[in-house]
Design an enzyme around this catalytic site. Structure first.
Site, PDB file in Angstrom:
ATOM      1  N   ASN A  30       7.026 -29.148  11.211  1.00 45.17           N
ATOM      2  CA  ASN A  30       8.322 -28.707  11.732  1.00 45.17           C
ATOM      3  C   ASN A  30       8.107 -27.372  12.436  1.00 45.17           C
ATOM      4  OD1 ASN A  30      10.926 -27.933  12.195  1.00 45.17           O
ATOM      5  ND2 ASN A  30      11.531 -27.787  10.028  1.00 45.17           N
ATOM      6  N   TRP A  31       8.111 -27.424  13.773  1.00 44.91           N
ATOM      7  CA  TRP A  31       7.825 -26.206  14.549  1.00 44.91           C
ATOM      8  C   TRP A  31       9.061 -25.340  14.748  1.00 44.91           C
ATOM      9  CZ3 TRP A  31       3.986 -28.365  18.853  1.00 44.91           C
ATOM     10  CH2 TRP A  31       2.739 -28.562  18.248  1.00 44.91           C
ATOM     11  N   LYS A  32      10.189 -25.802  14.263  1.00 40.84           N
ATOM     12  CA  LYS A  32      11.437 -25.014  14.305  1.00 40.84           C
ATOM     13  C   LYS A  32      11.662 -24.440  15.709  1.00 40.84           C
ATOM     14  CE  LYS A  32      10.993 -24.329   9.380  1.00 40.84           C
ATOM     15  NZ  LYS A  32      11.238 -23.530   8.196  1.00 40.84           N
TER      16      LYS A  32
ATOM     17  N   SER B 150       6.723 -23.744   2.002  1.00 39.82           N
ATOM     18  CA  SER B 150       5.562 -22.856   1.878  1.00 39.82           C
ATOM     19  C   SER B 150       4.257 -23.569   1.535  1.00 39.82           C
ATOM     20  CB  SER B 150       5.847 -21.753   0.867  1.00 39.82           C
ATOM     21  OG  SER B 150       6.827 -20.881   1.383  1.00 39.82           O
TER      22      SER B 150
ATOM     23  N   GLU C  96      13.162 -30.133  -0.338  1.00 44.29           N
ATOM     24  CA  GLU C  96      12.817 -28.772   0.060  1.00 44.29           C
ATOM     25  C   GLU C  96      13.667 -27.777  -0.725  1.00 44.29           C
ATOM     26  OE1 GLU C  96      10.761 -28.608   4.108  1.00 44.29           O
ATOM     27  OE2 GLU C  96      12.896 -28.548   4.493  1.00 44.29           O
TER      28      GLU C  96
ATOM     29  N   GLY D 126       6.199 -26.131   7.614  1.00 40.15           N
ATOM     30  CA  GLY D 126       6.745 -25.240   8.636  1.00 40.15           C
ATOM     31  C   GLY D 126       5.678 -24.284   9.134  1.00 40.15           C
ATOM     32  N   GLY D 127       5.677 -23.072   8.594  1.00 38.33           N
ATOM     33  CA  GLY D 127       4.787 -21.996   9.048  1.00 38.33           C
ATOM     34  C   GLY D 127       3.330 -22.414   9.251  1.00 38.33           C
TER      35      GLY D 127
ATOM     36  N   HIS E  84      18.252 -30.314   7.770  1.00 40.56           N
ATOM     37  CA  HIS E  84      17.368 -29.245   7.273  1.00 40.56           C
ATOM     38  C   HIS E  84      18.214 -28.083   6.738  1.00 40.56           C
ATOM     39  CE1 HIS E  84      14.480 -25.967   7.233  1.00 40.56           C
ATOM     40  NE2 HIS E  84      13.549 -26.891   7.170  1.00 40.56           N
TER      41      HIS E  84
ATOM     42  N   GLY F 285       9.604 -20.811   3.630  1.00 42.45           N
ATOM     43  CA  GLY F 285       9.259 -19.619   4.380  1.00 42.45           C
ATOM     44  C   GLY F 285       8.930 -18.396   3.537  1.00 42.45           C
TER      45      GLY F 285
ATOM     46  N   GLU G 280      18.065 -25.038   7.109  1.00 39.87           N
ATOM     47  CA  GLU G 280      18.419 -24.011   8.088  1.00 39.87           C
ATOM     48  C   GLU G 280      19.627 -24.447   8.919  1.00 39.87           C
ATOM     49  OE1 GLU G 280      14.459 -23.658   9.592  1.00 39.87           O
ATOM     50  OE2 GLU G 280      13.879 -22.627   7.759  1.00 39.87           O
TER      51      GLU G 280
HETATM   52  P1  PGA Z   1       7.716 -23.530   5.476  1.00 42.94           P
HETATM   53  O1  PGA Z   1       8.900 -24.428   6.071  1.00 42.94           O
HETATM   54  O2  PGA Z   1       6.530 -24.450   5.313  1.00 42.94           O
HETATM   55  O3  PGA Z   1       7.497 -22.464   6.505  1.00 42.94           O
HETATM   56  O4  PGA Z   1       8.185 -23.004   4.180  1.00 42.94           O
HETATM   57  C1  PGA Z   1       9.132 -25.724   5.613  1.00 42.94           C
HETATM   58  C2  PGA Z   1      10.393 -26.269   6.224  1.00 42.94           C
HETATM   59  O5  PGA Z   1      11.349 -25.513   6.411  1.00 42.94           O
HETATM   60  O6  PGA Z   1      10.475 -27.463   6.537  1.00 42.94           O
END
Ligand code: PGA
Length: 258
Positions: free
Chosen positions: A14-16, A220, A173, A241-242, A100, A179, A102
Site C-alpha cells: 500500500n503506497w498510500k 508496521s 490492521e 505500508g512503509g 482503510h 505506521g 486512514e
Molecule cells: P504500515 O502501514 O506498514 O506503514 O504500518 C500498513 C497499512 O496502513 O496498510
C-alpha cells in the site's frame, strides 16, 4: 500451537500518498524487474489513483498484480472526484483496498459506505476487495477488540453473497500498530485472526471461508518481523505500508512471508 498455513499467500503493498507520479513509475519498474522470476504466492502493489493506468501498463506480463487504494460504489455518473470499479478494471486493477483506517479517519468512511463499496466490487467480475478492519488503542485496552472485529465484519460483509469463484480478502490492521514501526505480537495477531475466521465461518459457512476468503495482517511489517508472522494459523499474507516503499526491503518481506 501454530499450524503451518498451506493457503497460497499474498503480499500487498500500500503506497498510500507517499510517492509522486514519477517516483511511482520508477518504483513500479524496479519492482517488476526485482520480482521477475518470483513464482510463488501473489504480489500486489497499490499506487495512487493518478498512477494506476501507467503502472498497469508497466506491470503487464510480469508477476506483480495491480490494486487500487479505494473505489466508489456507483459504476458511472455525476460523482465528482470518484472512480468506479469498472474504471479500475480498465486500468488493469485486480484488487481494491476498501475501508482503510486512514480513510475511516480522514474521510470519515463508515461501514455503511464500506459495505456499499464491497458490494459494488463483488458485482464487478474479476475484482477482489481487500476489506480493512481493526480496533483502535482504546478499544483494545478496554477489552472490546473481539466485539469490534465481529461488528465491523458484520457491517462490512453481512448479507453479501459470495460466489464460488470469488475471493474476499480481509485485512486485520490494528490501528494502533499502523505506521508506528512496531507490529503487534504475532500471538496477538493470530488470536485476532482466529476471531475473524470464526466470525466469517458463522456468517458464510466453513467451506466458503476456506475456499473464498483470505485473512491478512497489516501494521508496521518489515523484514525484521515478517518471518514471525509467516507460519501462523489463519494468516494468509500481509498488507505492507512503509516497508513497501523500498523495493529491496519489500522483496525481503515477500520472500519471508510467501
Ligand atoms: P504500515 O502501514 O506498514 O506503514 O504500518 C500498513 C497499512 O496502513 O496498510
Amino acid at each position: 500451537m501454530a499450524i503451518k498455513n498451506m493457503k497460497n499467500k499474498i503480499i500487498i503493498a500500500n503506497w498510500k500518498m507517499q510517492l509522486s507520479l514519477a517516483e511511482t513509475v520508477r518504483s513500479a519498474k524496479k519492482m517488476k524487474t526485482k520480482f521477475s522470476g518470483f513464482k510463488k504466492g501473489k504480489v500486489v502493489i497499490c499506487p495512487n489513483f493518478l498512477s494506476l493506468a501507467e503502472v498497469g501498463k508497466i506491470l503487464k506480463g510480469g508477476p506483480i498484480e495491480l490494486g487500487a487504494q479505494d473505489v466508489f460504489w456507483e459504476s458511472k455518473g455525476a460523482y465528482t472526484g470518484e472512480v468506479s470499479p469498472e474504471m479500475l478494471k480498465e486500468a488493469g486493477c485486480r484488487y481494491v483496498i476498501i475501508g482503510h483506517s486512514e480513510r475511516r479517519k480522514y474521510q470519515l468512511e463508515n461501514y455503511e459506505i464500506i459495505y456499499k463499496k464491497i458490494k459494488a466490487v463483488l458485482n464487478t467480475e474479476g475484482l477482489v476487495p481487500v476489506v480493512c478492519i481493526g480496533e483502535n488503542w482504546d478499544e483494545r485496552m478496554t477489552d472490546k477488540r473481539d466485539f469490534i472485529l465481529v461488528d465491523q465484519l458484520q457491517k462490512a460483509l453481512g448479507g453479501l453473497d459470495i460466489m464460488s469463484d470469488q475471493t474476499v480478502i480481509v485485512a486485520y490492521e490494528p490501528i494502533w500498530a499502523i505506521g508506528t514501526g512496531s507490529a503487534i505480537e504475532p500471538a496477538e495477531a493470530e488470536y485476532a485472526h482466529k476471531i475473524i475466521h470464526l466470525t466469517l465461518s458463522d456468517m458464510f459457512g466453513i467451506e466458503t471461508v476456506k475456499r473464498n476468503f483470505k485473512i491478512i495482517y497489516g501494521g508496521s511489517i518489515s523484514s525484521k518481523n515478517a518471518q514471525e508472522f509467516s507460519g501462523l494459523e489463519n494468516i494468509d499474507g500481509l498488507l505492507v505500508g512503509g516497508a513497501s516503499l523500498n523495493v529491496d526491503e519489500f522483496f525481503k518481506v515477500a520472500k519471508l512471508i510467501i
